[in-house]
Design a protein around this motif. Sequence first.
Motif, PDB file in Angstrom:
ATOM      1  N   GLU A  74       0.839  -1.217   0.000  1.00  0.00           N
ATOM      2  CA  GLU A  74       0.000   0.000   0.000  1.00  0.00           C
ATOM      3  C   GLU A  74       0.870   1.262   0.000  1.00  0.00           C
ATOM      4  OE1 GLU A  74      -0.211  -3.025   1.900  1.00  0.00           O
ATOM      5  OE2 GLU A  74      -0.537  -1.827   3.722  1.00  0.00           O
ATOM      6  N   ASP A  75       1.998   1.209   0.707  1.00  0.00           N
ATOM      7  CA  ASP A  75       2.869   2.395   0.765  1.00  0.00           C
ATOM      8  C   ASP A  75       3.530   2.649  -0.587  1.00  0.00           C
ATOM      9  OD1 ASP A  75       2.130   2.031   3.373  1.00  0.00           O
ATOM     10  OD2 ASP A  75       4.148   2.189   4.216  1.00  0.00           O
ATOM     11  N   ALA A 127       0.905   4.220  -2.788  1.00  0.00           N
ATOM     12  CA  ALA A 127       0.696   5.630  -2.411  1.00  0.00           C
ATOM     13  C   ALA A 127       1.837   6.501  -2.940  1.00  0.00           C
ATOM     14  CB  ALA A 127       0.580   5.750  -0.893  1.00  0.00           C
ATOM     15  N   ALA A 128       3.066   6.008  -2.820  1.00  0.00           N
ATOM     16  CA  ALA A 128       4.220   6.795  -3.293  1.00  0.00           C
ATOM     17  C   ALA A 128       4.184   6.930  -4.814  1.00  0.00           C
ATOM     18  CB  ALA A 128       5.524   6.124  -2.853  1.00  0.00           C
ATOM     19  N   LYS A 175       1.488   6.862  -6.737  1.00  0.00           N
ATOM     20  CA  LYS A 175       0.409   7.799  -7.100  1.00  0.00           C
ATOM     21  C   LYS A 175       0.893   9.240  -6.929  1.00  0.00           C
ATOM     22  CE  LYS A 175      -3.733   5.040  -6.247  1.00  0.00           C
ATOM     23  NZ  LYS A 175      -4.729   4.615  -5.272  1.00  0.00           N
ATOM     24  N   ALA A 176       1.572   9.485  -5.814  1.00  0.00           N
ATOM     25  CA  ALA A 176       2.069  10.847  -5.557  1.00  0.00           C
ATOM     26  C   ALA A 176       3.090  11.249  -6.617  1.00  0.00           C
ATOM     27  CB  ALA A 176       2.693  10.912  -4.164  1.00  0.00           C
TER      28      ALA A 176
END
Length: 340
Positions: free
Chosen positions: A93-94, A97-98, A100-101
């Motif tokens: 998940e991390d 998230a990274a 996507k950012a």
Amino acid sequence: MTVSTQSPVALKPVQAGQQTWTVDAVAQLFELPFNDLLYRAQQAHRAQFPTGEIELATLLSIKTGGCPEDCAYCPQAARYHTGVEPEKLVPLEDVIAAAKAAKQNGATRFCMGAAWREPKGRDIAKVEAMVSAVKSLGLETCATLGMLSQAQAQQLKNAGLDYYNHNLDTAPEFYGEIITTRVYQDRLDTLGHVRRAGLKVCCGGIVGMGESRIQRAGLIAQLANLDPYPESVPINHLVQVPGTPLCGTEPLDPLEFVRTIAVARITMPGARVRLSAGRRELGEAVQALCFLAGANSIFYGDKLLTTCNPEAQADRALLAKLGLQPQVGNGVTNCCECRS
Ligand code: SAM
Ligand code: DTB
Ligand code: SF4
């Protein structure tokens, strides 16, 4: 080193079939008057990349520190006391998230790095899931996990990996001064596995480790003679991290770094030549010269793996100041700040 600046160096046709570079021929490029070298590099660059856009690649350390290898430049080697604490593999998940950012910020490539000598079977399965997830966001995927077997390279390719990063780091003659826990041929073997699996190759090196100019030429000759030469060529400027054996090395003249970029561009005209580690120390003016010398990619984001990179906002401002456009990827959201 004294190689005559008068030596004629035949202009290499940028579109023709790949040619072999001797270390001497590469060294002669290094010896050209600075303006002649940059002019040659500009010709090669514009012929291959007429629009001149800059690729933005974001890095994420998915497994930090605790590495058993002894690479003398590296803050992640367990044997050096650098303050980098070993961490577990980052949860999926991390990573998502990274990624996507990174995409939201305008990056088109996302590179996942692990402080491993080589991945184990269970590691590969987890990285495969990361690669598939990042790929499905519409980003180009890259991983750097250490040495790979043929089967591991194929597994990563099947999971959607586009590029594998594995650097030669330096010339064969200097390599033993920097790393003793694996040999140059191990690196060439991994690159062979990566190529045979159908992955694109990201392979470069580090300068400013105390190597000579002829050894810098030796590194470039090795890279340029890979058949085919790498699609991406990261040129790292040593980041001197306290606790590593190379901390305290006499810094490289920044203009010699620019020359290295120019020589990489001339010898590997169709490659993405990436300004990699060490950009903070180079400053804006030297980076501008590197772009003039043919660099057309940067690591983009506030952090490399464990060390600092220029802030993304500062990079966008620098590109805007130079009138350089970031490369736009498929499906990348247009962001008002970075696309202005
Ligand atoms: N462990 C894997 C390996 O060595 O292939 C992947 C990660 S490793 C950190 C990737 C590359 O980062 C190295 O090959 C080296 O070129 C670069 N690197 C590491 N530390 C650096 C430093 N202090 N300065 C510049 N480049 C560095
Ligand atoms: C590459 O050639 N440089 C990047 C990437 N490939 C993996 C890594 C640079 C690492 C710099 C030191 C650090 O942040 O730990
Ligand atoms: Fe380990 Fe890679 Fe660092 Fe070498 S460069 S110590 S293999 S993380």
